[in-house]
Motif scaffolding. Structure first.
Motif, PDB file in Angstrom:
ATOM      1  N   ALA A   1       0.834  -1.203   0.000  1.00  0.00           N
ATOM      2  CA  ALA A   1       0.000   0.000   0.000  1.00  0.00           C
ATOM      3  C   ALA A   1       0.869   1.253   0.000  1.00  0.00           C
ATOM      4  O   ALA A   1       0.568   2.231  -0.699  1.00  0.00           O
ATOM      5  N   TRP A   2       1.947   1.232   0.763  1.00  0.00           N
ATOM      6  CA  TRP A   2       2.855   2.376   0.797  1.00  0.00           C
ATOM      7  C   TRP A   2       3.498   2.599  -0.575  1.00  0.00           C
ATOM      8  O   TRP A   2       3.568   3.728  -1.054  1.00  0.00           O
ATOM      9  N   LEU A   3       3.936   1.517  -1.220  1.00  0.00           N
ATOM     10  CA  LEU A   3       4.526   1.641  -2.557  1.00  0.00           C
ATOM     11  C   LEU A   3       3.497   2.186  -3.552  1.00  0.00           C
ATOM     12  O   LEU A   3       3.828   3.016  -4.409  1.00  0.00           O
ATOM     13  N   ALA A   4       2.255   1.726  -3.437  1.00  0.00           N
ATOM     14  CA  ALA A   4       1.200   2.233  -4.328  1.00  0.00           C
ATOM     15  C   ALA A   4       0.987   3.733  -4.112  1.00  0.00           C
ATOM     16  O   ALA A   4       0.780   4.486  -5.072  1.00  0.00           O
ATOM     17  N   SER A   5       1.062   4.181  -2.857  1.00  0.00           N
ATOM     18  CA  SER A   5       0.880   5.610  -2.592  1.00  0.00           C
ATOM     19  C   SER A   5       2.015   6.434  -3.187  1.00  0.00           C
ATOM     20  O   SER A   5       1.796   7.550  -3.662  1.00  0.00           O
ATOM     21  N   LEU A   6       3.238   5.883  -3.178  1.00  0.00           N
ATOM     22  CA  LEU A   6       4.367   6.599  -3.776  1.00  0.00           C
ATOM     23  C   LEU A   6       4.176   6.755  -5.283  1.00  0.00           C
ATOM     24  O   LEU A   6       4.489   7.807  -5.854  1.00  0.00           O
ATOM     25  N   VAL A   7       3.661   5.714  -5.925  1.00  0.00           N
ATOM     26  CA  VAL A   7       3.385   5.796  -7.363  1.00  0.00           C
ATOM     27  C   VAL A   7       2.342   6.874  -7.636  1.00  0.00           C
ATOM     28  O   VAL A   7       2.486   7.695  -8.552  1.00  0.00           O
ATOM     29  N   ALA A   8       1.288   6.907  -6.820  1.00  0.00           N
ATOM     30  CA  ALA A   8       0.225   7.896  -7.015  1.00  0.00           C
ATOM     31  C   ALA A   8       0.735   9.320  -6.832  1.00  0.00           C
ATOM     32  O   ALA A   8       0.343  10.236  -7.561  1.00  0.00           O
ATOM     33  N   LEU A   9       1.630   9.514  -5.863  1.00  0.00           N
ATOM     34  CA  LEU A   9       2.145  10.855  -5.593  1.00  0.00           C
ATOM     35  C   LEU A   9       2.970  11.423  -6.745  1.00  0.00           C
ATOM     36  O   LEU A   9       3.142  12.636  -6.848  1.00  0.00           O
ATOM     37  N   ARG A  10       3.465  10.560  -7.611  1.00  0.00           N
ATOM     38  CA  ARG A  10       4.271  11.049  -8.734  1.00  0.00           C
ATOM     39  C   ARG A  10       3.410  11.645  -9.854  1.00  0.00           C
ATOM     40  O   ARG A  10       3.937  12.341 -10.724  1.00  0.00           O
ATOM     41  N   ALA A  11       2.098  11.367  -9.830  1.00  0.00           N
ATOM     42  CA  ALA A  11       1.257  11.803 -10.948  1.00  0.00           C
ATOM     43  C   ALA A  11       0.000  12.555 -10.540  1.00  0.00           C
ATOM     44  O   ALA A  11      -0.713  13.059 -11.404  1.00  0.00           O
ATOM     45  N   LEU A  12      -0.267  12.655  -9.234  1.00  0.00           N
ATOM     46  CA  LEU A  12      -1.481  13.329  -8.773  1.00  0.00           C
ATOM     47  C   LEU A  12      -1.128  14.438  -7.792  1.00  0.00           C
ATOM     48  O   LEU A  12      -0.070  14.396  -7.148  1.00  0.00           O
ATOM     49  N   PRO A  13      -2.002  15.427  -7.618  1.00  0.00           N
ATOM     50  CA  PRO A  13      -1.777  16.439  -6.591  1.00  0.00           C
ATOM     51  C   PRO A  13      -1.700  15.799  -5.210  1.00  0.00           C
ATOM     52  O   PRO A  13      -2.390  14.800  -4.930  1.00  0.00           O
ATOM     53  N   VAL A  14      -0.868  16.370  -4.348  1.00  0.00           N
ATOM     54  CA  VAL A  14      -0.680  15.805  -3.008  1.00  0.00           C
ATOM     55  C   VAL A  14      -2.000  15.765  -2.244  1.00  0.00           C
ATOM     56  O   VAL A  14      -2.301  14.793  -1.553  1.00  0.00           O
ATOM     57  N   TYR A  15      -2.820  16.830  -2.362  1.00  0.00           N
ATOM     58  CA  TYR A  15      -4.060  16.867  -1.596  1.00  0.00           C
ATOM     59  C   TYR A  15      -4.987  15.713  -1.975  1.00  0.00           C
ATOM     60  O   TYR A  15      -5.709  15.173  -1.126  1.00  0.00           O
ATOM     61  N   GLN A  16      -4.969  15.318  -3.234  1.00  0.00           N
ATOM     62  CA  GLN A  16      -5.839  14.234  -3.667  1.00  0.00           C
ATOM     63  C   GLN A  16      -5.370  12.898  -3.102  1.00  0.00           C
ATOM     64  O   GLN A  16      -6.163  12.114  -2.564  1.00  0.00           O
ATOM     65  N   VAL A  17      -4.073  12.638  -3.191  1.00  0.00           N
ATOM     66  CA  VAL A  17      -3.541  11.364  -2.689  1.00  0.00           C
ATOM     67  C   VAL A  17      -3.732  11.254  -1.188  1.00  0.00           C
ATOM     68  O   VAL A  17      -4.175  10.218  -0.674  1.00  0.00           O
ATOM     69  N   GLN A  18      -3.421  12.325  -0.452  1.00  0.00           N
ATOM     70  CA  GLN A  18      -3.536  12.265   1.007  1.00  0.00           C
ATOM     71  C   GLN A  18      -4.977  12.069   1.450  1.00  0.00           C
ATOM     72  O   GLN A  18      -5.258  11.330   2.398  1.00  0.00           O
ATOM     73  N   ALA A  19      -5.909  12.713   0.770  1.00  0.00           N
ATOM     74  CA  ALA A  19      -7.319  12.541   1.113  1.00  0.00           C
ATOM     75  C   ALA A  19      -7.781  11.121   0.828  1.00  0.00           C
ATOM     76  O   ALA A  19      -8.518  10.515   1.615  1.00  0.00           O
ATOM     77  N   VAL A  20      -7.350  10.573  -0.304  1.00  0.00           N
ATOM     78  CA  VAL A  20      -7.716   9.186  -0.633  1.00  0.00           C
ATOM     79  C   VAL A  20      -7.162   8.227   0.410  1.00  0.00           C
ATOM     80  O   VAL A  20      -7.856   7.308   0.872  1.00  0.00           O
ATOM     81  N   LEU A  21      -5.918   8.435   0.828  1.00  0.00           N
ATOM     82  CA  LEU A  21      -5.318   7.547   1.825  1.00  0.00           C
ATOM     83  C   LEU A  21      -6.032   7.640   3.168  1.00  0.00           C
ATOM     84  O   LEU A  21      -6.133   6.646   3.895  1.00  0.00           O
ATOM     85  N   ALA A  22      -6.540   8.829   3.500  1.00  0.00           N
ATOM     86  CA  ALA A  22      -7.318   8.966   4.729  1.00  0.00           C
ATOM     87  C   ALA A  22      -8.575   8.104   4.682  1.00  0.00           C
ATOM     88  O   ALA A  22      -9.111   7.696   5.721  1.00  0.00           O
TER      89      ALA A  22
END
Length: 297
Positions: A55-76
């Motif tokens: 899950a952590w690796l998947a979040s790193l991949v997402a952070l490379r292509a999406l705004p930080v606010y979107q990824v962090q909200a999804v992870l919450a």
């Protein structure tokens, strides 16, 4: 939504689902074990650890292509996954407000998926990169001081700040575009990237501070503070310093979606299901004489 952002959003969603299910797996494994040694050998518990890593690796991949606010909200949103899976698997109680918070989370994340714009440039300005790398030191020092003298809520806040710093470092780091074409050269680039070391420092600081906060505080408030800080602070930095954007005319909707996600996370952090899961995970790391006899109220 084009192919790349859609794929990145899928990675972020997979990360949230992975974190949520991993928490329940570790809880189940901790309940089956009798002490730390047996728990660490339990295949269900180990499966939860592996899922956490994926899950952590998947979040790193997402952070490379999406705004930080979107990824962090999804992870919450992983809190919603934990509560629902715990209800199904552990028969944990869900209050009506928890059901409402899950629905709000899903709706808010759908709104974010539609309203988010493209992320900022792949390589932020040098002064921003330097500031992020150096920030790992004062956050770690503040965490050390807060853990020694401050209340659990302060440790939780600093843990959220550290995890947010890790997300920002992952977003701003310069990494090889095609690492498999020349693995040795790619490894050299990664090792020479200061933000990679900052990411590691932020991550270790966050894990230690969150564990300390859970040890000395109540599960719900500690987790709520963690997620509020982890979503709000890096989201603001992403917009102000990293160039993250929102679709034209969708600014208020995106802001409302982030706020709704944070509020829902605060509710779900105090859900009985989340308390049961986190309590079992705490028991896995406690000695037999130190284990609590019941989950926190």
């Amino acid at each position: 939504m084009s192919t790349v952002p859609a794929a990145a959003l899928a990675f972020a969603t997979a990360g949230a689902a992975g974190y949520g299910v991993a928490s329940v797996l570790q809880s189940v494994g901790a309940r089956r074990g009798a002490g730390l040694a047996r728990t660490l050998r339990d295949p269900v518990y180990l499966g939860g650890i592996v899922l956490d890593l994926l899950a952590w690796l998947a979040s790193l991949v997402a952070l490379r292509a999406l705004p930080v606010y979107q990824v962090q909200a999804v992870l919450a949103g992983s809190l919603a996954v934990t509560v629902v899976v715990a209800r199904i698997w552990l028969s944990a109680r869900m209050r009506p407000v928890d059901v409402a918070a899950v629905v709000v989370t899903v709706a808010a994340l759908a709104a974010l998926a539609v309203s988010s714009g493209p992320p900022g440039p792949e390589r932020p300005p040098g002064v921003v990169r330097l500031g992020l790398a150096l920030a790992a030191v004062p956050v770690a020092l503040a965490g050390w001081a807060g853990a020694r003298r401050g209340p659990p809520g302060l440790s939780a806040m600093l843990a959220g700040l550290a995890f947010g710093g890790a997300a920002l470092s992952a977003r701003a780091a310069t990494l090889p575009a095609h690492p498999l074409s020349s693995p040795l050269a790619a490894l050299t680039v990664v090792v020479a990237e200061p933000l990679v070391w900052a990411l590691a420092a932020f991550g270790v600081t966050g894990m230690l501070l969150y564990a300390h906060a859970l040890e000395h505080g109540e599960v719900g408030p500690v987790t709520a503070v963690l997620w509020i800080v982890e979503v709000v602070v890096p989201s603001a930095v992403g917009v102000l310093l990293l160039g993250d954007t929102v679709r034209a005319g969708w600014g208020m909707i995106a802001a409302a979606a982030v706020v709704a996600t944070v509020v829902a996370a605060g509710v779900l952090a105090n859900a009985p299901a989340n308390a049961v899961v986190t309590s079992a995970r705490e028991q896995a790391s406690a000695g037999p004489a130190d284990k609590p006899t019941r989950p926190p109220a």
